[in-house]
Design an enzyme around this catalytic site. Structure first.
Site, mmCIF file in Angstrom:
data_model
loop_
_atom_site.group_PDB
_atom_site.id
_atom_site.type_symbol
_atom_site.label_atom_id
_atom_site.label_comp_id
_atom_site.label_asym_id
_atom_site.label_seq_id
_atom_site.Cartn_x
_atom_site.Cartn_y
_atom_site.Cartn_z
ATOM 1 C CG ASP A 155 -12.269 3.399 5.704
ATOM 2 O OD1 ASP A 155 -11.396 4.439 6.827
ATOM 3 O OD2 ASP A 155 -11.606 3.515 4.120
ATOM 4 N NE ARG A 157 -9.767 10.734 8.869
ATOM 5 C CZ ARG A 157 -9.084 10.092 8.337
ATOM 6 N NH1 ARG A 157 -9.710 8.690 8.031
ATOM 7 N NH2 ARG A 157 -8.236 10.183 8.110
ATOM 8 C CB SER A 166 -8.472 4.872 7.383
ATOM 9 O OG SER A 166 -8.565 4.952 5.976
ATOM 10 C CE LYS A 183 -9.028 2.233 3.779
ATOM 11 N NZ LYS A 183 -9.579 3.921 3.061
ATOM 12 C CG HIS A 208 -1.454 1.215 0.816
ATOM 13 N ND1 HIS A 208 -3.079 1.311 0.877
ATOM 14 C CD2 HIS A 208 -0.901 2.785 1.828
ATOM 15 C CE1 HIS A 208 -3.520 2.861 0.793
ATOM 16 N NE2 HIS A 208 -2.575 3.415 1.633
HETATM 17 N N1 URA Z 1 -6.637 6.871 2.625
HETATM 18 C C1 URA Z 1 -6.627 5.955 3.186
HETATM 19 O O1 URA Z 1 -7.438 4.998 2.458
HETATM 20 N N2 URA Z 1 -7.083 6.673 4.433
HETATM 21 C C2 URA Z 1 -6.744 8.367 5.363
HETATM 22 O O2 URA Z 1 -7.283 8.003 6.167
HETATM 23 C C3 URA Z 1 -5.992 8.102 3.701
HETATM 24 C C4 URA Z 1 -5.743 7.913 3.007
#
Ligand code: URA
Length: 432
Positions: free
Chosen positions: A167, A174, A189, A193, A88
């Site tokens: 999320d 947010r 967050s 995932k 990621h």
């Molecule tokens: N990417 C995400 O998936 N979540 C965040 O809070 C910031 C970047």
């Protein structure tokens, strides 16, 4: 509060506002109740702000992450005949690394389930890039994903809506309440995932610099440490690299332009920074997946990664031999004086590419496949007045003016002889 709810949202908000830690039961409830619509947006906004201001400890973040995972489905790759590893990136300009990396790691019998998103703002999205390949399809069912992981070893596809739905709701909130930057919320967050996706090993590429989400190294390091701890506590082998994003990665920013550059890397060429980071991340993924002796540099050079790329693209309906779209119009930005290139600012290039049509302002906007910025120079290069520094690409030439404005101050040519420090691409490595 309805009679059946065990907590009152206001009490949870006040506890965090006053600097207390939240109990496991409070966290489980507030995340679940928000997903169910019992906790209102304005209450969750206040709680998110209290978290941003007062923080959370490691146990609270882990529990918050677990609650977000529990809001949706969990994928399970344990029936695959090989280990899984994923990467990621926190997002950067010209960051096309996923494209060569996923097939490269698959060469070594490690399955790569790369569930990705679309771009929003100045950083591009992996799916937007791949969608510039004629026929390629981002949406796969869980069954198709599993089959492709078994047959090809790598899949890059759209993350299904079933993963961590809490999320999705919280992230949108947010975004409009000034609370994106809270490290506990960013870390939970991202990791909710990735853990729900079910990968066995995870390598995080945490970007630092003007083109990154985190502009300063200390905050990027804190985010990386928090995510590594979350992954480790959840039983996922997790490491992070902190990498430079002060200048774009490679020589292109824009969807089809980045696919073309990725194919050059898969063909054994391409810009040295893209190759260096692809190989560094591949080594980490292979190590974490129990393949410490694999030689990813060799697999890029000898065409094995290209073979895996072709199979991965074809499996999702794409034609790896198709001509990629090109923008209808181009314009060059040239050096105004002789000298040495001191700065090619990642943020400026990202905004320029976005304004040319490579990115979107709202998530439903379309993107132009051919739009973007091509770099002809890197910091440290010597240039002559009139020499092209960049080429701007777009289908809509009325965008050139605003793209040039974005580049104002972002391209600096210093007097000849000025020394420019060499780039350090990998700044640090963080493990549990
Ligand atoms: N990417 C995400 O998936 N979540 C965040 O809070 C910031 C970047």
């Amino acid at each position: 509060m309805t009679v059946s709810e065990p907590f009152d949202a206001v009490d949870v908000i006040v506890a965090k506002r006053d600097g207390h830690r939240l109990s496991d039961a409070q966290i489980d409830w507030v995340v679940d109740a928000y997903t169910r619509g019992v906790v209102a947006d304005e209450q969750m906004s206040a709680l998110a702000m209290a978290i941003l201001l007062n923080g959370m400890d490691r146990a609270e973040i882990a529990r918050w992450t677990a609650a977000m995972i529990a809001s949706g489905e969990r994928l399970d790759f344990s029936s695959l005949s090989r280990p899984t590893a994923d990467k990621h990136s926190t997002g950067g300009v010209g960051d096309k690394i996923t494209l060569p990396l996923a097939p490269l790691v698959a060469v070594f019998d490690v399955a790569v389930p790369q569930l990705s998103g679309r771009g929003l703002g100045h950083t591009g999205g992996t799916l937007d890039k791949l969608e510039s390949i004629p026929g390629w399809r981002a949406a796969l069912s869980n069954e198709e994903t599993m089959r492709q992981l078994e047959d090809v070893g790598a899949v890059i596809c759209q993350a299904g809506s079933g993963l961590a739905p809490a999320d999705r709701k919280l992230y949108a909130l947010r975004d409009v309440t000034g609370t994106v930057e809270a490290i506990p919320l960013i870390a939970s967050s991202i990791m909710s995932k990735k853990i729900a996706e079910g990968t066995g090993a995870l390598v995080l590429d945490v970007k630092v610099g003007s083109g990154a989400f985190m502009k300063d190294e200390a905050r990027a390091r804190e985010l990386a440490q928090t995510m590594v701890a979350l992954g480790t506590d959840a039983g996922v082998t997790t490491v992070a690299l902190l990498t430079d994003m002060s200048t774009p990665l490679g020589l292109t920013a824009g969807n089809a332009l980045e696919v073309r550059e990725s194919v050059e890397v898969l063909a054994g060429g391409g810009p040295s920074d893209v190759v260096e980071l692809t190989v560094a991340l591949a080594r980490e993924m292979l190590d974490a997946a129990g393949r410490p002796d694999a030689d990813p540099a060799a697999a890029l050079a000898d065409g094995r990664a290209m073979d895996a790329w072709r199979r991965m693209i074809a499996a999702q309906g794409g034609d790896p031999d198709a001509t990629l779209p090109v923008a209808r119009e181009t314009e060059q930005v040239v050096a105004e004086s002789d000298g040495v290139v001191q700065t090619v600012d990642a943020y400026a290039v990202g905004i320029a590419a976005w304004r040319l049509g490579a990115g979107r302002a709202r998530k439903e906007d379309p993107v132009q496949a051919g739009a973007g910025v091509e770099l002809h120079v890197r910091p440290g290069d010597t240039v002559r007045a009139g020499q092209p520094l960049l080429t701007l690409h777009t289908d809509t030439p009325e965008r050139f003016g605003r793209a040039r404005e974005a580049l104002d101050g972002g391209l600096v040519v210093a007097p000849a002889g000025t020394s420019v420090a060499p780039r350090r691409l990998v700044l640090d490595r963080i493990e549990a």
